[in-house]
Design a protein around this motif. Structure first.
Motif, short mmCIF file in Angstrom:
data_model
loop_
_atom_site.label_atom_id
_atom_site.label_comp_id
_atom_site.label_asym_id
_atom_site.label_seq_id
_atom_site.Cartn_x
_atom_site.Cartn_y
_atom_site.Cartn_z
N SER A 1 -12.13 -1.84 0.44
CA SER A 1 -11.81 -1.08 1.65
C SER A 1 -10.49 -0.33 1.51
O SER A 1 -10.21 0.60 2.27
CB SER A 1 -11.74 -2.02 2.86
OG SER A 1 -10.57 -2.82 2.83
N TYR A 2 -9.66 -0.74 0.54
CA TYR A 2 -8.36 -0.09 0.34
C TYR A 2 -8.41 0.99 -0.74
O TYR A 2 -7.46 1.76 -0.89
CB TYR A 2 -7.30 -1.13 -0.07
CG TYR A 2 -7.03 -2.17 0.99
CD1 TYR A 2 -6.18 -1.91 2.06
CD2 TYR A 2 -7.61 -3.43 0.91
CE1 TYR A 2 -5.93 -2.86 3.02
CE2 TYR A 2 -7.36 -4.40 1.87
CZ TYR A 2 -6.53 -4.11 2.93
OH TYR A 2 -6.28 -5.06 3.89
N LYS B 1 0.94 4.03 -2.98
CA LYS B 1 0.58 5.43 -2.68
C LYS B 1 1.74 6.37 -2.95
O LYS B 1 1.54 7.47 -3.49
CB LYS B 1 0.12 5.54 -1.23
CG LYS B 1 -1.23 4.89 -0.95
CD LYS B 1 -1.82 5.30 0.39
CE LYS B 1 -1.02 4.78 1.55
NZ LYS B 1 -1.68 5.09 2.84
N TYR C 1 -13.60 8.67 -7.90
CA TYR C 1 -13.53 8.87 -6.45
C TYR C 1 -14.84 9.42 -5.90
O TYR C 1 -15.34 8.95 -4.86
CB TYR C 1 -12.37 9.81 -6.11
CG TYR C 1 -12.22 10.09 -4.63
CD1 TYR C 1 -11.64 9.16 -3.78
CD2 TYR C 1 -12.67 11.29 -4.09
CE1 TYR C 1 -11.51 9.42 -2.43
CE2 TYR C 1 -12.55 11.56 -2.73
CZ TYR C 1 -11.96 10.62 -1.91
OH TYR C 1 -11.85 10.87 -0.57
N LYS D 1 -6.97 8.55 -3.21
CA LYS D 1 -6.54 9.86 -2.69
C LYS D 1 -5.10 10.15 -3.06
O LYS D 1 -4.71 11.32 -3.21
CB LYS D 1 -6.71 9.89 -1.17
CG LYS D 1 -8.12 10.16 -0.68
CD LYS D 1 -8.13 10.27 0.83
CE LYS D 1 -9.52 10.60 1.35
NZ LYS D 1 -9.55 10.69 2.83
N ALA D 2 -4.29 9.10 -3.18
CA ALA D 2 -2.87 9.26 -3.49
C ALA D 2 -2.60 9.28 -4.99
O ALA D 2 -1.44 9.35 -5.41
CB ALA D 2 -2.07 8.14 -2.83
N GLU E 1 -10.20 3.81 -1.25
CA GLU E 1 -10.28 5.23 -0.93
C GLU E 1 -8.90 5.83 -0.67
O GLU E 1 -8.54 6.87 -1.25
CB GLU E 1 -11.18 5.43 0.30
CG GLU E 1 -11.35 6.89 0.68
CD GLU E 1 -12.29 7.08 1.86
OE1 GLU E 1 -12.20 8.13 2.52
OE2 GLU E 1 -13.13 6.17 2.12
N GLU E 2 -8.12 5.19 0.18
CA GLU E 2 -6.80 5.72 0.49
C GLU E 2 -5.88 5.69 -0.72
O GLU E 2 -5.03 6.57 -0.90
CB GLU E 2 -6.16 4.95 1.65
CG GLU E 2 -5.95 3.47 1.38
CD GLU E 2 -5.27 2.76 2.55
OE1 GLU E 2 -4.12 3.12 2.88
OE2 GLU E 2 -5.90 1.85 3.12
N MET E 3 -6.06 4.66 -1.57
CA MET E 3 -5.25 4.56 -2.78
C MET E 3 -5.58 5.68 -3.76
O MET E 3 -4.70 6.35 -4.30
CB MET E 3 -5.48 3.20 -3.46
CG MET E 3 -5.06 1.98 -2.68
SD MET E 3 -3.28 1.70 -2.67
CE MET E 3 -2.96 2.11 -0.98
N ARG F 1 -12.03 -6.09 5.83
CA ARG F 1 -10.65 -5.62 5.91
C ARG F 1 -9.95 -6.18 7.14
O ARG F 1 -8.78 -6.57 7.07
CB ARG F 1 -10.60 -4.09 5.93
CG ARG F 1 -9.18 -3.54 6.04
CD ARG F 1 -9.13 -2.09 5.67
NE ARG F 1 -7.81 -1.52 5.79
CZ ARG F 1 -7.39 -0.47 5.09
NH1 ARG F 1 -8.20 0.12 4.23
NH2 ARG F 1 -6.18 0.01 5.25
N ARG G 1 0.84 -1.22 0.00
CA ARG G 1 0.00 0.00 0.00
C ARG G 1 0.86 1.25 0.00
O ARG G 1 0.60 2.21 -0.75
CB ARG G 1 -0.93 0.00 1.21
CG ARG G 1 -1.89 -1.17 1.25
CD ARG G 1 -3.11 -0.89 2.11
NE ARG G 1 -2.80 -0.48 3.47
CZ ARG G 1 -2.64 -1.32 4.49
NH1 ARG G 1 -2.69 -2.64 4.27
NH2 ARG G 1 -2.40 -0.88 5.71
#
Length: 473
Positions: free
Chosen positions: A370-371, A342, A449, A377-378, A373-375, A467, A338
């Motif tokens: 579940s992963y 990112k 997104y 964003k980057a 959103e953070e991905m 998750r 991850r």
């Protein structure tokens, strides 16, 4: 009152045991604690049979037999060093080259010819032609073998070759091929085909290795032709699955020095599954070098000290400067992957990941999302494959390398499964994989997104639970 206290004490001991045994893997600790909290007694019994560390009881890998195999390979292989790499982009990556070279025992080979096989029909056609050409031996290893149209077609061909005097050895994973009926196996054995299950269910339970699977897909014909990739033996891989429909996958045919490495991996697994240490000079025959492609086979498994698949993917991702293109049916990355993705996305690298629109496992799909959103964003872009189910396990890093193999981008492939990946460095081979990617992007839809953030609360809850359990999926 005393019985309540006794139960509480036993429960606390269970939790302490899990924390103590899994202290090196915090994510797994959380997953098992969640299961034990929800199902106190059942959870611990499950932990006892499933979570046993494979390396705690592993046999010594580098015995004399495997040393002989490795020595034989190195004596007949054209080993490649950094300065002799044909790929100029790879020559500029000495650290990555050093890492890839050090992963697994097989050498970096320099005399190969590869053919990328797209989807089931092309793969099965090539595989059948290869099997028909066998004159000395056929070595076959799959995670799943089914007794269906495709499975029986392969079965009859193996029986025919055995009747011609060809040595035929077959390995199927004990859990992956659990539904394979005994009649199918018996018919093969009566015809002279040697067939063994890798960690069958009874053995897995007895040895507490239920969580470990041989996920490799290997075929070696006469030590000259090899096959590796994402397809198993079954109708669904030819696109006949009622729910999933078209099955997008990638396999590879290879001739040359890298076939020796495939052979060694098979023989290693055969010695474990059958107890036989097979050694014949004919298993590693000389070959006419018909190509100059450079290939590295990277095998990994829970019986090794190094998580070679995870190290391979991590090292490749952090080396990327222009692009990371990936297709994976199961996206359940650990923390290091991850962070690598990112960091690449935030650095301006073109990171695109194709995942299924329609998954064959809801809980794995929830865990994967579940992963996202953070991905995103980057700066990581995700695409949903729309034409059916994408099962290919492929990766392109810049113009430096491409990867085709059996490993998914998930923690099961990193730490629990026996896997095998082929690393391609030839520019034409990389371009061939790239061509498939571009076609896949055309039939995939980018996950935006803004729309993704509008998913329901129920979906978010299922993602959160999945998750937490994802290290065990």
């Amino acid at each position: 009152m005393l019985w309540v206290i006794a139960i509480l004490v036993i429960y606390i001991i269970q939790l302490i045991t899990i924390v103590f045994l899994e202290h090196k893997h915090p994510s797994k600790t959380v997953a098992w604690l969640l299961i034990s909290f929800c199902f106190p007694l059942i959870g611990f019994v499950l932990y006892y049979f499933v979570a046993q560390d494979y390396t705690a009881r592993r046999r010594v890998r580098h015995n004399r037999y495997e040393g002989d195999l490795l020595g034989r390979i190195k004596s007949i292989t054209r080993i490649t060093n950094l300065n002799s790499m044909n790929n100029v982009y790879m020559r500029k990556q000495p650290r990555l080259f050093g890492l890839v070279s050090a992963l697994s025992d097989s050498p970096m080979t320099g005399c190969n010819r590869t053919v990328i096989l797209t989807n089931g029909q092309e793969t099965y056609n090539a595989l059948i032609e290869g099997l028909k050409s066998a004159t000395h031996h056929i070595h076959m290893e799959f995670y799943i073998i089914r007794d269906d149209v495709i499975g029986r077609m392969i079965q009859e061909l193996l029986i025919q070759k055995a009747s011609e005097g060809v040595q035929v050895r077959v390995i199927a994973d004990g859990i992956g091929s659990l539904e394979l009926n005994q009649a199918y196996v018996t018919k093969l054995r009566k015809a002279g085909v040697e067939f063994h299950f890798f960690l069958p269910l009874a053995v897995s339970l007895f040895r507490r290795r239920l969580n470990y699977r041989n996920h490799r897909k290997i075929v070696v014909v006469d030590g000259r032709i090899g096959y590796v990739g994402g397809l198993n033996i079954g109708d669904e891989y030819a696109g006949y699955h009622e729910k999933l429909g078209f099955w997008r996958d990638t396999h590879m045919q290879i001739e040359g020095d890298a076939v020796y490495a495939l052979q060694a991996v098979f023989l290693h697994d055969w010695s474990f599954a059958s107890g036989q240490k097979v050694w014949q000079e004919e298993l590693f025959p000389p070959h006419q070098c018909t190509g100059d492609e450079q290939v590295k086979m990277v095998s990994s498994g829970p019986d090794a000290d190094l998580a070679a698949t995870q190290e391979l993917f991590f090292g490749a991702l952090i080396s990327a400067q222009e692009r990371i293109w990936m297709m994976t049916p199961y996206f359940v990355p650990d923390l290091s992957i991850r962070l690598a993705l990112k960091t690449a996305g935030m650095s301006g690298v073109d990171v695109r990941i194709i995942i299924p629109h329609q998954s064959d496992s809801n809980i794995v799909d929830w865990a994967a999302r579940s992963y996202l959103e953070e991905m995103m964003k980057a700066g990581v872009k995700f695409y949903e494959y729309q034409q059916g189910f994408c099962h290919a396990k492929t990766l392109i890093i810049d113009k430096t390398l491409a990867c085709i193999g059996t490993a998914n981008m998930d923690m099961r492939s990193f730490y629990c499964n026996f896997e095998l990946n082929a690393i391609l460095f030839d520019s034409k081979a990389i371009y061939r994989v790239e061509t498939d990617f571009l076609e896949d992007f055309e039939v995939s839809r980018e996950i935006e997104y803004r729309h993704f953030m509008e998913r329901s609360h129920k979906q978010r809850v299922m993602e959160a639970i999945s998750r937490m359990l994802s290290p065990l999926l």
